[in-house]
Design a protein around this motif. Structure first.
Motif, PDB file in Angstrom:
ATOM      1  N   SER A 131       0.835  -1.202   0.000  1.00  0.00           N
ATOM      2  CA  SER A 131       0.000   0.000   0.000  1.00  0.00           C
ATOM      3  C   SER A 131       0.869   1.253   0.000  1.00  0.00           C
ATOM      4  N   SER A 132       0.327   2.325  -0.566  1.00  0.00           N
ATOM      5  CA  SER A 132       0.979   3.635  -0.535  1.00  0.00           C
ATOM      6  C   SER A 132       0.398   4.530   0.548  1.00  0.00           C
ATOM      7  N   GLU A 133      -0.469   3.973   1.391  1.00  0.00           N
ATOM      8  CA  GLU A 133      -1.122   4.753   2.430  1.00  0.00           C
ATOM      9  C   GLU A 133      -0.279   4.762   3.713  1.00  0.00           C
ATOM     10  N   VAL A 134      -0.001   5.960   4.209  1.00  0.00           N
ATOM     11  CA  VAL A 134       0.772   6.084   5.447  1.00  0.00           C
ATOM     12  C   VAL A 134      -0.003   5.516   6.622  1.00  0.00           C
ATOM     13  N   ASP A 135      -1.324   5.708   6.624  1.00  0.00           N
ATOM     14  CA  ASP A 135      -2.142   5.202   7.727  1.00  0.00           C
ATOM     15  C   ASP A 135      -2.077   3.676   7.808  1.00  0.00           C
ATOM     16  N   SER A 136      -2.028   3.031   6.660  1.00  0.00           N
ATOM     17  CA  SER A 136      -1.922   1.577   6.637  1.00  0.00           C
ATOM     18  C   SER A 136      -0.588   1.121   7.227  1.00  0.00           C
ATOM     19  N   ALA A 137       0.493   1.842   6.892  1.00  0.00           N
ATOM     20  CA  ALA A 137       1.803   1.512   7.445  1.00  0.00           C
ATOM     21  C   ALA A 137       1.840   1.734   8.949  1.00  0.00           C
ATOM     22  N   SER A 138       1.254   2.823   9.398  1.00  0.00           N
ATOM     23  CA  SER A 138       1.243   3.125  10.835  1.00  0.00           C
ATOM     24  C   SER A 138       0.471   2.065  11.607  1.00  0.00           C
ATOM     25  N   ALA A 139      -0.636   1.610  11.044  1.00  0.00           N
ATOM     26  CA  ALA A 139      -1.428   0.575  11.703  1.00  0.00           C
ATOM     27  C   ALA A 139      -0.646  -0.733  11.797  1.00  0.00           C
ATOM     28  N   ALA A 140       0.089  -1.056  10.749  1.00  0.00           N
ATOM     29  CA  ALA A 140       0.891  -2.280  10.771  1.00  0.00           C
ATOM     30  C   ALA A 140       1.981  -2.191  11.832  1.00  0.00           C
ATOM     31  N   LEU A 141       2.605  -1.049  11.941  1.00  0.00           N
ATOM     32  CA  LEU A 141       3.685  -0.885  12.915  1.00  0.00           C
ATOM     33  C   LEU A 141       3.157  -0.907  14.343  1.00  0.00           C
ATOM     34  N   ARG A 142       1.938  -0.421  14.554  1.00  0.00           N
ATOM     35  CA  ARG A 142       1.356  -0.478  15.898  1.00  0.00           C
ATOM     36  C   ARG A 142       1.117  -1.918  16.332  1.00  0.00           C
ATOM     37  N   GLY A 143       0.895  -2.796  15.370  1.00  0.00           N
ATOM     38  CA  GLY A 143       0.678  -4.207  15.679  1.00  0.00           C
ATOM     39  C   GLY A 143       1.956  -5.008  15.826  1.00  0.00           C
ATOM     40  N   LEU A 144       3.100  -4.353  15.745  1.00  0.00           N
ATOM     41  CA  LEU A 144       4.389  -5.039  15.828  1.00  0.00           C
ATOM     42  C   LEU A 144       4.762  -5.273  17.286  1.00  0.00           C
ATOM     43  N   SER A 145       5.099  -6.517  17.619  1.00  0.00           N
ATOM     44  CA  SER A 145       5.469  -6.849  18.999  1.00  0.00           C
ATOM     45  C   SER A 145       6.661  -7.794  19.001  1.00  0.00           C
ATOM     46  N   VAL A 146       7.372  -7.815  20.118  1.00  0.00           N
ATOM     47  CA  VAL A 146       8.580  -8.633  20.254  1.00  0.00           C
ATOM     48  C   VAL A 146       8.200 -10.049  20.688  1.00  0.00           C
ATOM     49  N   GLU A 147       8.885 -11.054  20.121  1.00  0.00           N
ATOM     50  CA  GLU A 147       8.581 -12.451  20.429  1.00  0.00           C
ATOM     51  C   GLU A 147       9.404 -12.994  21.600  1.00  0.00           C
ATOM     52  N   GLY A 148      10.595 -12.470  21.814  1.00  0.00           N
ATOM     53  CA  GLY A 148      11.495 -13.020  22.833  1.00  0.00           C
ATOM     54  C   GLY A 148      12.744 -13.554  22.176  1.00  0.00           C
ATOM     55  N   PRO A 149      13.623 -14.209  22.912  1.00  0.00           N
ATOM     56  CA  PRO A 149      14.865 -14.761  22.331  1.00  0.00           C
ATOM     57  C   PRO A 149      14.550 -15.745  21.210  1.00  0.00           C
ATOM     58  N   CYS A 150      15.163 -15.517  20.045  1.00  0.00           N
ATOM     59  CA  CYS A 150      14.850 -16.342  18.868  1.00  0.00           C
ATOM     60  C   CYS A 150      16.036 -17.142  18.358  1.00  0.00           C
ATOM     61  N   GLY A 151      17.240 -16.866  18.853  1.00  0.00           N
ATOM     62  CA  GLY A 151      18.405 -17.601  18.369  1.00  0.00           C
ATOM     63  C   GLY A 151      18.763 -17.167  16.961  1.00  0.00           C
ATOM     64  N   HIS A 152      19.253 -18.113  16.171  1.00  0.00           N
ATOM     65  CA  HIS A 152      19.654 -17.805  14.801  1.00  0.00           C
ATOM     66  C   HIS A 152      18.422 -17.611  13.917  1.00  0.00           C
ATOM     67  N   ALA A 153      18.513 -16.676  12.998  1.00  0.00           N
ATOM     68  CA  ALA A 153      17.418 -16.400  12.070  1.00  0.00           C
ATOM     69  C   ALA A 153      17.682 -17.082  10.738  1.00  0.00           C
ATOM     70  N   ASP A 154      16.657 -17.749  10.221  1.00  0.00           N
ATOM     71  CA  ASP A 154      16.744 -18.379   8.901  1.00  0.00           C
ATOM     72  C   ASP A 154      16.070 -17.447   7.890  1.00  0.00           C
ATOM     73  N   LEU A 155      16.843 -16.941   6.940  1.00  0.00           N
ATOM     74  CA  LEU A 155      16.331 -15.991   5.950  1.00  0.00           C
ATOM     75  C   LEU A 155      15.770 -16.665   4.704  1.00  0.00           C
ATOM     76  N   THR A 156      15.809 -17.977   4.657  1.00  0.00           N
ATOM     77  CA  THR A 156      15.388 -18.683   3.440  1.00  0.00           C
ATOM     78  C   THR A 156      13.936 -18.380   3.091  1.00  0.00           C
ATOM     79  N   GLN A 157      13.034 -18.449   4.066  1.00  0.00           N
ATOM     80  CA  GLN A 157      11.624 -18.182   3.795  1.00  0.00           C
ATOM     81  C   GLN A 157      11.417 -16.743   3.340  1.00  0.00           C
TER      82      GLN A 157
END
Length: 297
Positions: A131-157
């Motif tokens: 989307s090109s809408e700033v409001d849509s981006a802001s809403a997505a970022l408000r829903g962003l939360s931390v999961e906790g310790p994750c170890g190594h990240a797999d970038l394949t997906q």
């Protein structure tokens, strides 16, 4: 006297004949002299007439996928604090920097689009619709939360998703870019991806702790560089900071506003320039050592 006139007349006739006689290269002798003058003119033309000219080309609209690290290290506090005294975390600064980026990018071209993913042990969608809408981006970022310790990240997906979306973008005459914001100081990312599959551009911003007995950000950084060089279609940029300064993150994000089709190699990027605050003209006699530096950090 008459003999001199005859000789002079014969000489004049010969000169006229030679002037009209074609030379082996074509044209007349007089034209050859004219060409010589022209060639001399070329040699003394101003350098600006020989300057390199960039051929006109179309810059394609971008589809940009932000992939944000949700490991526990994204909650590390930055050095600055909010006006109310509340500590500012890396995640807070990341959200602010992304909003800044989107506003600036849309000011340049309102047809760019954005989507969001998170990076825990692997990547997953946060907001799949571009989307090109700033409001849509802001809403997505408000829903962003931390999961906790994750170890190594797999970038394949993440790379699989990016390649799939990049093909869709190409069908619409657009280009695709992924911006990873990574926060782990000791757990380096991994991936399994074919060398010849360069379908999108990859940029990375790496926020980390200072090196210590329990972490090795240099090894993580090297792994991120390897991933970038492995998958990026155009010149990808990677920036890192262990200072904990929000303004440094903002500065890196501003450099990433550059369009992939217009980029030079990162080694040639000489931005931002160092600035100095000069003293008033009346103090010109003051020694140079008293010039006050203004930090660009």
């Amino acid at each position: 006297m008459n003999l001199r006139k005859i000789i002079r007349g014969v000489g004049t006739s010969v000169e006229r004949e030679m002037a009209q006689k074609p030379n082996p290269q074509g044209g007349t002798a007089s034209r050859e002299k004219s060409d010589e003058k022209k060639m001399e003119g070329v040699e003394v033309q101003s350098p600006s007439q020989f300057a390199y000219a960039l051929k006109p080309s179309q810059l394609l609209n971008e589809d940009i996928l932000f992939c944000i690290d949700v490991d526990a290290e994204s909650m590390v506090e930055m050095k600055a604090a909010a006006p109310n005294g509340r500590p500012i975390t890396r995640m807070d600064s990341i959200k602010q920097a992304i909003v800044l980026f989107i506003h600036a990018k849309l000011a340049i071209n309102p047809d760019h689009r954005f989507a969001f993913a998170t990076l825990g042990k692997t990547a997953s969608w946060l907001r799949k619709e571009f989307s090109s809408e700033v409001d849509s981006a802001s809403a997505a970022l408000r829903g962003l939360s931390v999961e906790g310790p994750c170890g190594h990240a797999d970038l394949t997906q993440l790379f699989r998703v990016a390649a799939h979306e990049a093909r869709k973008s190409r069908a619409q005459n657009r280009i695709f870019r992924v911006i990873i914001i990574y926060c782990r100081s000791s757990a380096h990312p991994q991936h399994q991806w074919g060398v010849n599959q360069k379908l999108f551009t990859l940029d990375v911003v790496y926020l980390h702790d200072k090196p210590g007995p329990e972490n090795c950000p240099q090894r993580v950084y090297d792994a991120l560089v390897d991933a970038l060089e492995h998958v990026s279609e155009y010149e990808g940029y990677i920036y890192e900071s262990g200072q904990g300064l929000t303004r440094t993150l903002f500065r890196h994000m501003c450099i990433l506003l550059s369009h992939p089709q217009q980029r030079c190699q990162q080694d040639d990027v000489d931005l931002p320039k160092s600035l100095t605050k000069k003293l008033p003209a009346a103090a010109d006699s003051t020694p140079a050592e008293e010039t006050v530096p203004v930090s660009s950090q």
